[in-house]
Every structure is written in structure tokens, then in C-alpha cells.
Design a protein around this motif. Structure first.
Motif, PDB file in Angstrom:
ATOM      1  N   ARG A  46       5.270  12.375   5.200  1.00 51.35           N
ATOM      2  CA  ARG A  46       4.978  13.042   6.471  1.00 51.35           C
ATOM      3  C   ARG A  46       5.066  14.559   6.368  1.00 51.35           C
ATOM      4  O   ARG A  46       4.868  15.252   7.331  1.00 51.35           O
ATOM      5  CB  ARG A  46       5.935  12.517   7.550  1.00 51.35           C
ATOM      6  CG  ARG A  46       5.572  11.102   7.957  1.00 51.35           C
ATOM      7  CD  ARG A  46       6.718  10.409   8.656  1.00 51.35           C
ATOM      8  NE  ARG A  46       6.285   9.114   9.169  1.00 51.35           N
ATOM      9  CZ  ARG A  46       6.201   8.022   8.432  1.00 51.35           C
ATOM     10  NH1 ARG A  46       6.513   8.046   7.163  1.00 51.35           N
ATOM     11  NH2 ARG A  46       5.787   6.886   8.969  1.00 51.35           N
ATOM     12  N   VAL A  47       5.424  15.026   5.210  1.00 50.08           N
ATOM     13  CA  VAL A  47       5.444  16.479   5.011  1.00 50.08           C
ATOM     14  C   VAL A  47       4.522  16.854   3.844  1.00 50.08           C
ATOM     15  O   VAL A  47       4.809  17.769   3.080  1.00 50.08           O
ATOM     16  CB  VAL A  47       6.873  17.010   4.760  1.00 50.08           C
ATOM     17  CG1 VAL A  47       7.739  16.820   5.991  1.00 50.08           C
ATOM     18  CG2 VAL A  47       7.507  16.332   3.561  1.00 50.08           C
ATOM     19  N   GLY A  48       3.449  16.122   3.759  1.00 59.18           N
ATOM     20  CA  GLY A  48       2.447  16.460   2.751  1.00 59.18           C
ATOM     21  C   GLY A  48       2.866  16.111   1.335  1.00 59.18           C
ATOM     22  O   GLY A  48       2.388  16.698   0.377  1.00 59.18           O
ATOM     23  N   ARG A  49       3.790  15.146   1.202  1.00 64.82           N
ATOM     24  CA  ARG A  49       4.247  14.705  -0.121  1.00 64.82           C
ATOM     25  C   ARG A  49       4.756  15.877  -0.937  1.00 64.82           C
ATOM     26  O   ARG A  49       4.456  16.025  -2.117  1.00 64.82           O
ATOM     27  CB  ARG A  49       3.133  13.945  -0.836  1.00 64.82           C
ATOM     28  CG  ARG A  49       2.934  12.587  -0.229  1.00 64.82           C
ATOM     29  CD  ARG A  49       1.653  11.904  -0.510  1.00 64.82           C
ATOM     30  NE  ARG A  49       1.186  11.996  -1.875  1.00 64.82           N
ATOM     31  CZ  ARG A  49      -0.036  11.653  -2.243  1.00 64.82           C
ATOM     32  NH1 ARG A  49      -0.873  11.203  -1.338  1.00 64.82           N
ATOM     33  NH2 ARG A  49      -0.413  11.762  -3.470  1.00 64.82           N
ATOM     34  N   LEU A  86      15.831  11.213  14.281  1.00 59.46           N
ATOM     35  CA  LEU A  86      16.397  12.545  14.068  1.00 59.46           C
ATOM     36  C   LEU A  86      15.504  13.392  13.154  1.00 59.46           C
ATOM     37  O   LEU A  86      15.400  14.604  13.318  1.00 59.46           O
ATOM     38  CB  LEU A  86      17.794  12.435  13.447  1.00 59.46           C
ATOM     39  CG  LEU A  86      18.907  11.852  14.311  1.00 59.46           C
ATOM     40  CD1 LEU A  86      20.209  11.765  13.523  1.00 59.46           C
ATOM     41  CD2 LEU A  86      19.127  12.698  15.556  1.00 59.46           C
ATOM     42  N   SER A  87      14.895  12.730  12.208  1.00 57.51           N
ATOM     43  CA  SER A  87      14.087  13.485  11.237  1.00 57.51           C
ATOM     44  C   SER A  87      12.759  13.948  11.824  1.00 57.51           C
ATOM     45  O   SER A  87      12.151  14.892  11.323  1.00 57.51           O
ATOM     46  CB  SER A  87      13.812  12.624  10.001  1.00 57.51           C
ATOM     47  OG  SER A  87      12.880  11.605  10.300  1.00 57.51           O
ATOM     48  N   ARG A  88      12.323  13.299  12.909  1.00 58.45           N
ATOM     49  CA  ARG A  88      10.981  13.597  13.420  1.00 58.45           C
ATOM     50  C   ARG A  88      10.823  15.036  13.904  1.00 58.45           C
ATOM     51  O   ARG A  88       9.792  15.669  13.676  1.00 58.45           O
ATOM     52  CB  ARG A  88      10.613  12.628  14.540  1.00 58.45           C
ATOM     53  CG  ARG A  88      10.149  11.299  13.974  1.00 58.45           C
ATOM     54  CD  ARG A  88       9.608  10.398  15.051  1.00 58.45           C
ATOM     55  NE  ARG A  88       9.283   9.100  14.482  1.00 58.45           N
ATOM     56  CZ  ARG A  88       9.563   7.949  15.050  1.00 58.45           C
ATOM     57  NH1 ARG A  88      10.188   7.928  16.210  1.00 58.45           N
ATOM     58  NH2 ARG A  88       9.227   6.823  14.479  1.00 58.45           N
ATOM     59  N   ARG A  92       8.235  17.681  12.495  1.00 57.31           N
ATOM     60  CA  ARG A  92       7.267  18.334  13.381  1.00 57.31           C
ATOM     61  C   ARG A  92       7.331  19.853  13.218  1.00 57.31           C
ATOM     62  O   ARG A  92       6.317  20.513  13.096  1.00 57.31           O
ATOM     63  CB  ARG A  92       7.573  17.931  14.828  1.00 57.31           C
ATOM     64  CG  ARG A  92       6.351  17.980  15.732  1.00 57.31           C
ATOM     65  CD  ARG A  92       6.680  17.420  17.093  1.00 57.31           C
ATOM     66  NE  ARG A  92       6.975  16.012  17.068  1.00 57.31           N
ATOM     67  CZ  ARG A  92       8.057  15.450  17.611  1.00 57.31           C
ATOM     68  NH1 ARG A  92       8.951  16.183  18.213  1.00 57.31           N
ATOM     69  NH2 ARG A  92       8.238  14.159  17.546  1.00 57.31           N
ATOM     70  N   SER A  93       8.539  20.371  13.192  1.00 55.75           N
ATOM     71  CA  SER A  93       8.696  21.822  13.054  1.00 55.75           C
ATOM     72  C   SER A  93       8.121  22.305  11.730  1.00 55.75           C
ATOM     73  O   SER A  93       7.414  23.306  11.672  1.00 55.75           O
ATOM     74  CB  SER A  93      10.176  22.206  13.102  1.00 55.75           C
ATOM     75  OG  SER A  93      10.742  21.743  14.267  1.00 55.75           O
ATOM     76  N   GLY A  99       1.344  23.890   8.501  1.00 59.47           N
ATOM     77  CA  GLY A  99       0.033  23.289   8.690  1.00 59.47           C
ATOM     78  C   GLY A  99       0.182  21.805   8.514  1.00 59.47           C
ATOM     79  O   GLY A  99       0.854  21.345   7.603  1.00 59.47           O
ATOM     80  N   LYS A 100      -0.449  21.057   9.393  1.00 54.39           N
ATOM     81  CA  LYS A 100      -0.216  19.609   9.399  1.00 54.39           C
ATOM     82  C   LYS A 100      -0.721  18.954   8.105  1.00 54.39           C
ATOM     83  O   LYS A 100      -1.866  19.104   7.733  1.00 54.39           O
ATOM     84  CB  LYS A 100      -0.934  18.984  10.595  1.00 54.39           C
ATOM     85  CG  LYS A 100      -0.493  17.567  10.881  1.00 54.39           C
ATOM     86  CD  LYS A 100      -1.055  17.122  12.205  1.00 54.39           C
ATOM     87  CE  LYS A 100      -0.750  15.648  12.445  1.00 54.39           C
ATOM     88  NZ  LYS A 100       0.665  15.384  12.494  1.00 54.39           N
ATOM     89  N   PRO A 101       0.162  18.218   7.432  1.00 53.53           N
ATOM     90  CA  PRO A 101      -0.284  17.544   6.219  1.00 53.53           C
ATOM     91  C   PRO A 101      -1.014  16.242   6.515  1.00 53.53           C
ATOM     92  O   PRO A 101      -1.065  15.801   7.664  1.00 53.53           O
ATOM     93  CB  PRO A 101       1.021  17.255   5.501  1.00 53.53           C
ATOM     94  CG  PRO A 101       1.993  17.033   6.601  1.00 53.53           C
ATOM     95  CD  PRO A 101       1.560  17.932   7.724  1.00 53.53           C
ATOM     96  N   LEU A 102      -1.511  15.665   5.491  1.00 49.91           N
ATOM     97  CA  LEU A 102      -2.211  14.395   5.610  1.00 49.91           C
ATOM     98  C   LEU A 102      -1.244  13.317   6.077  1.00 49.91           C
ATOM     99  O   LEU A 102      -0.132  13.224   5.587  1.00 49.91           O
ATOM    100  CB  LEU A 102      -2.742  14.023   4.221  1.00 49.91           C
ATOM    101  CG  LEU A 102      -3.647  12.817   4.112  1.00 49.91           C
ATOM    102  CD1 LEU A 102      -4.969  13.105   4.795  1.00 49.91           C
ATOM    103  CD2 LEU A 102      -3.866  12.493   2.650  1.00 49.91           C
ATOM    104  N   ALA A 103      -1.663  12.548   7.059  1.00 43.83           N
ATOM    105  CA  ALA A 103      -0.814  11.450   7.530  1.00 43.83           C
ATOM    106  C   ALA A 103      -0.591  10.480   6.378  1.00 43.83           C
ATOM    107  O   ALA A 103      -1.497  10.221   5.595  1.00 43.83           O
ATOM    108  CB  ALA A 103      -1.485  10.731   8.693  1.00 43.83           C
TER     109      ALA A 103
END
Lengths: 204, 399
Positions: A46-49, A86-88, A92-93, A99-103
Motif C-alpha cells: 500500500r506504499v508502493g512496495r 492504525l496503519s491506514r 494515507r499521509s 503520490g499515490k502508489p499502485l493499489a
């Protein structure tokens, strides 16, 4: 994501969090090692690997968990789900900043269809070199491992990555060879089913 | 069929699995961070108590000075423009007028701001208690924006009192600026503040904090979540977008705040901010050519390329003291007899070479322990003490 849970995990988690809230350092260490692997696996996709970003988020999440350990209520859900919640915010931040990584689900949806077919039948056919070069396959395998219970993934790592014999593993884990053998069989089965589910198929 | 499955499983795990790396180190870092935070919280409680005392003192001073002025028949408003006061109302003293002429000869106009007025901050402290010094010396000088309203063109000069002296300006609810001394604070036409100190200044705006510094031996820290931008046409660094409450601190060579950021300048300088084992953060600008040695000395950090900006690199804290060996294009990070990580020296092309934990002493004899080496494609030579190890990728050994 598929999760395998031991029967007594829930009770043990509650007790562990209570000890952690009371400032028990040993409880913190046990808690950390129990959930690190799974949380890491969850965050990673979720953080672009990106391992560095994953480390940051995982660390922050555990800090948050320690701060709010006394607020955890088992009736609201598992500890794992709580940690993920908690990690979400952290994820998100970070994604907003970078920049949003690949889902993560799309990581392996981009698998070449030919490779996909091979993987769907991977207990019958040899894996071709081309499949092993695929980034998406690596993501899928790592996601599978991170979905397994710590005991299973650790066992598979010892057996297939560290190349230890059953006897050596039994000595390390202080178990009988028979017990290790049985657990290995279950771990392999769990891997296969999880792998297929994540790939989009049905459990065997 | 089962054999085939097991064979494929082994292949997948050895060739395509990237396990989470070094858990124990992560845990150690977490523990250190929690302990540091606990210590910090205690410190904050003490500091809060001290602040309350100082605030009470400042309020008493203001009240006394206002009473004096009122009794002397002098009334000013905050912006320096006399205005009518409602009967019975008490207004704060106009500092700009109250200080007119006070020690002006000591003030030096900042470059390009020759028309600005300057007042020694020490004089303000003495005059109205609107700025005050932290007990224990003149290293920290705090100015409360609610007590002192900066107007365009107004300036303050922070007295010089040592290389690590810092002036701290608190502006409203969530804005902070700190400057290395000696510094001059200018209030620009748009109401923004600028802190000047030779090649270093910080600007505090409505919602963000920006800092520019000459790349020398200075360090600066911004709040976690902030970004550092590289100004390509100059050897300078900007730190902006601190949130939610930017904390900007500047100090030379000392551990001062939390955060973990870094930037690589086009000229080849690397600016590092890193988290120390105690959870504190320090920063240092390093010449790239000296990176390996400085890293070893300073117990810093691994470098990786940033996704968002090609000129920016992120630095991740080393959780515990480690040794760093440099060989060719690679940096080897080790702790005790364990090799923790190998990374390319060039951050722009940073590539994770090895995942997991390797044991230095076991490398030569135990290749299976090396683990999955997804991105590792060529043999690497590692120097460890007086031993030389050649690590060969698993795929190469098979060939």
C-alpha cells in the motif's frame, strides 16, 4: 487478505495487550514479533512496495499501538484488524506526500495471462524462468507469505530458503521431527491455498 | 504432483520472495523511540511548568510597563499609529515607538533591506517584557507574536551571543521560526517574516515554513512530514509544508529535534537529517565523496532515491550504531558480525541489492543463508576486518 489464525490467538492477544498497556517490555517484544510480519506485508503493498516507507509506517503504527494498547477492545475486532486500522492513517499521509502508489491488488492483476495460467496450475507444471522474472509474481509470493501465520511462514523460510532439514528445524524449534513434518505439510497447504486465493482462484 | 508443487514452492521462495528485513533491528528502534518519547514527555511537562512561570513573569512585566505608561500619560497602539482609546480601556504599549532610538546604533540593516528599522531584541525584553530570555543564558530568545505585532518594515536584530545561540519566534498558534544567531528578523510588506543570517534565513508565512541555507556545515531540522525541496539553480535547500505545526530549528552539529529527511543537491552535496538511536534527530551536509567515512563517523543512514523528485533522496534512520564499509559503488552496513544491508552508493540509482540479514562471518561458508537475492545480479566482494569475502548470487552458483 486471507488470514490464518490459531485458536488461542485472540485470548493470547488480549492478555498480551493488557501486559503491554501496563508497560511490560517483554510483552511489547512478543507483540511486535507476532505482528510485525503481517503488518509489514499489509503495508508494503500500500506504499508502493517501498521497503523504506513500509518501515516508517510499521514503526509508527506500533508506536501508536503501544500508546493506545489500553484502549483495545476484543469485541470490536482482532488485534490484527486494529493494527491495520492504525496503519491506514499513516499510509494515507505517506501516499499523499509521495503520490499515490499502485493499489496492491493491482500488483498482480497485471500478471501476464500466460504466467497466470501457469501459476494457477503450479502444483503440476514447472515454473518457467520468464515467470520468475516478473515483479508482479514477487509481489504475489510475498503477499502470500505475509498472509500466513508467523509459525508457517517461518517454517517455510527455514525449510526452503535456509535449506534446513526437518531434523535441524526440529532441533531449533525444540519439537519432534514428526511434529515439524506435520506442521510443514500444513504450512505448504496454507501457502498453496492462500496463493491461489490471492491469484483469484479458489482454494484447493 | 506433490513433488512438483514442493519444487515450485522452493523456487518461488528462493527466487521470488522478498521477506520483511531485519525485524530485531526494527524492534530495537521501536523500543528506543518509545523510551525517547517517554523521556521527552517528561521533559515537556517540566518545560510546560517552566513556560507557565515565564509567562506569568512576562504578563506581570507587561502589566507593570503599561501601568507606568498610562500613569505617564503615554498611550500607544500596537502598530505605532496613535488612536483614540475608549475610556477605561487598557492597550498594550507600542513597542515600535517605545523603542524608537533605543540602541539604534547597534543595529545593522540587512542586505537589501536598508530601509528597515532595527531594534535589538534585548532592548525589547527590557522595555516591555514582550520578548523574554529563557533562564540560564541568552541562547534562546522568545518573542510572543500576540504580545508583539510585527508590522511591514519592522525588524528586530537578535544579539550575537555564541555560535549555537538560537532565537525562537513563536507566531500565533502554530507558526514557529528559529534562527541561528546573529540573526535579523524582517517583517516583509506582505506580513511574512524573514530571518536573515548571512546565507541562512527562514521565512515564516501564514501556513508554511520555508528555510534556505547555504550548504556548508550547518544543519537544520524540520518536522516529520515536511518536505525538503532542492533549488536547482543554487546550492540551497528549502524546507516547506511542515504540518500540522511546523517546527523549524537550526543548530550547528547538535541533536535537536525529530524527523528524518535528506536531500541531495545537484552539486553533489548530500544533506542528511537522521534519527539517532535515542530517537533524536541531527543533520549534516556531507560531500558525496566523503559519504562513507562520514556515515561511519556519524552513525547515519541509508540512502534511497525518492519517487517524487529526482533530485531528492530520502534518508532512513539507522536504528542502532552500525559500521559502514564502502567498496566500489556499494555501501555495506553491518552491525557486529552481521551484514545488514548493501546499497548502491549512488542514491539516484539506489537499488536494494540484498534483503534480509546476512552474517559476515558465515558468508564464505554458508551461501544458503544469503537468502533471496531478487535484484542481485553480480558477485560482490565484501571486506570485513582482514577478511575478503566474495558473495555470489544464488543464480550464479547454480550456473
Amino acid at each position: 487478505m486471507v488470514r490464518w489464525r490459531h485458536k488461542n490467538e485472540k485470548n493470547a492477544d488480549e492478555a498480551l495487550l493488557a501486559r503491554m498497556a501496563a508497560g511490560d517490555e517483554a510483552a511489547l517484544e512478543e507483540f511486535y514479533h507476532r505482528y510485525f510480519h503481517r503488518l509489514y506485508g499489509y503495508v508494503f503493498y500500500r506504499v508502493g512496495r517501498d521497503h523504506h516507507h513500509t518501515e516508517e509506517v510499521v514503526n509508527d503504527t506500533f508506536v501508536e499501538a503501544v500508546r493506545h494498547a489500553s484502549e483495545y477492545r476484543a469485541e470490536r475486532g482482532s488485534v490484527e484488524a486494529w493494527l491495520i486500522t492504525l496503519s491506514r492513517n499513516r499510509i494515507r499521509s505517506l501516499n499523499a506526500l509521495m503520490g499515490k502508489p499502485l493499489a496492491y491488488e493491482k500488483s498482480w492483476s497485471m500478471l501476464d495471462s500466460e504466467i497466470e495460467n501457469i501459476l494457477a496450475d503450479f502444483d503440476a507444471r514447472a515454473l518457467p524462468e520468464s515467470a520468475l522474472e516478473s515483479e508482479e509474481l514477487r509481489a504475489l509470493v510475498t503477499a502470500t507469505m505475509s498472509s500466513l501465520p508467523e509459525s508457517y511462514s517461518r517454517l517455510l523460510e527455514m525449510k526452503y530458503i535456509s535449506n534446513l532439514s526437518v531434523r535441524q528445524i526440529a532441533a531449533i524449534l525444540k519439537k519432534t521431527e514428526k511434529a515439524v513434518d506435520g506442521q510443514l505439510t500444513r504450512a505448504r497447504m496454507a501457502f498453496r491455498e492462500t496463493f491461489k486465493i490471492l491469484l483469484g482462484g479458489m482454494p484447493a | 504432483m506433490e513433488d512438483r508443487f514442493e519444487e515450485n514452492l522452493r523456487t518461488l521462495l528462493t527466487r521470488a520472495y522478498e521477506p520483511p528485513p531485519y525485524r530485531q533491528e526494527f524492534y530495537d528502534a521501536l523500543l528506543a523511540r518509545l523510551k525517547a518519547e517517554q523521556k521527552q514527555r517528561k521533559g515537556e511537562l517540566l518545560a510546560q511548568a517552566a513556560r507557565r512561570k515565564r509567562l506569568a513573569f512576562a504578563v506581570a512585566l507587561i502589566a507593570a510597563s503599561v501601568a507606568l505608561m498610562v500613569s505617564a500619560g503615554v498611550m500607544f497602539n500596537i502598530s505605532g499609529r496613535p488612536r483614540e482609546m475608549p475610556a477605561g480601556a487598557v492597550e498594550r504599549a507600542d513597542i515600535s515607538q517605545a523603542l524608537a532610538g533605543v540602541e539604534r546604533d547597534r543595529a545593522q540593516p540587512a542586505k537589501g533591506e536598508s530601509s528597515a528599522r532595527f531594534y535589538p531584541l534585548r532592548a525589547i525584553c527590557a522595555a516591555g517584557g514582550l520578548a523574554y530570555q529563557i533562564p540560564g543564558g541568552d541562547k534562546w530568545l522568545c518573542l510572543d507574536a500576540e504580545a508583539f505585532d510585527f508590522q511591514p518594515g519592522m525588524s528586530l536584530q537578535v544579539p550575537s551571543s555564541g555560535s549555537n545561540a538560537i532565537a525562537h519566534f513563536r507566531l500565533g498558534n502554530d507558526q514557529t521560526a528559529v534562527a541561528l544567531q546573529p540573526a535579523t528578523v524582517l517583517c516583509n510588506d506582505d506580513g511574512r517574516l524573514t530571518l536573515l543570517n548571512g546565507g541562512l534565513y527562514a521565512t515564516v508565512g501564514a501556513r508554511d515554513v520555508a528555510l534556505e541555507m547555504a550548504v556548508a556545515d550547518r544543519c537544520f531540522i524540520v518536522a516529520p512530514g515536511s518536505e525538503i525541496f532542492v533549488k536547482k539553480e543554487a546550492k540551497s535547500v528549502y524546507a516547506v509544508k511542515g504540518e500540522p505545526a511546523p517546527q523549524l530549528m537550526v543548530m550547528k552539529g547538535e541533536v535537536i529535534a525529530r524527523g528524518a529527511l535528506a536531500t541531495r543537491l545537484p552539486a553533489g552535496y548530500l544533506f542528511l537529517l537522521y534519527e539517532s538511536p535515542t530517537g533524536a534527530v541531527a543533520g549534516q551536509s556531507l560531500e558525496e565523496t566523503e559519504l562513507a567515512f562520514d556515515v561511519r563517523m556519524q552513525d547515519i543512514a541509508t540512502v534511497s532515491a525518492s519517487r517524487s523528485r529526482d533530485a531528492v533522496a530520502s534518508v532512513h534512520a539507522m536504528r542502532r550504531p552500525r559500521e559502514v564499509l564502502a567498496l566500489g559503488d556499494y555501501l555495506f552496513f553491518a552491525q557486529g558480525d552481521r551484514l545488514l544491508d548493501i546499497r548502491c552508493r549512488e542514491s539516484a540509482a539506489a537499488e536494494r541489492i540484498v534483503s534480509g540479514t546476512l552474517r559476515f562471518g558465515a558468508l564464505a561458508a554458508a551461501y544458503p543463508e544469503i537468502g533471496p537475492l531478487a535484484n542481485w545480479r553480480c558477485p560482490i566482494v565484501v571486506l570485513c576486518g582482514d577478511m575478503v569475502y566474495e558473495i555470489v548470487p544464488a543464480s550464479a552458483t547454480k550456473d
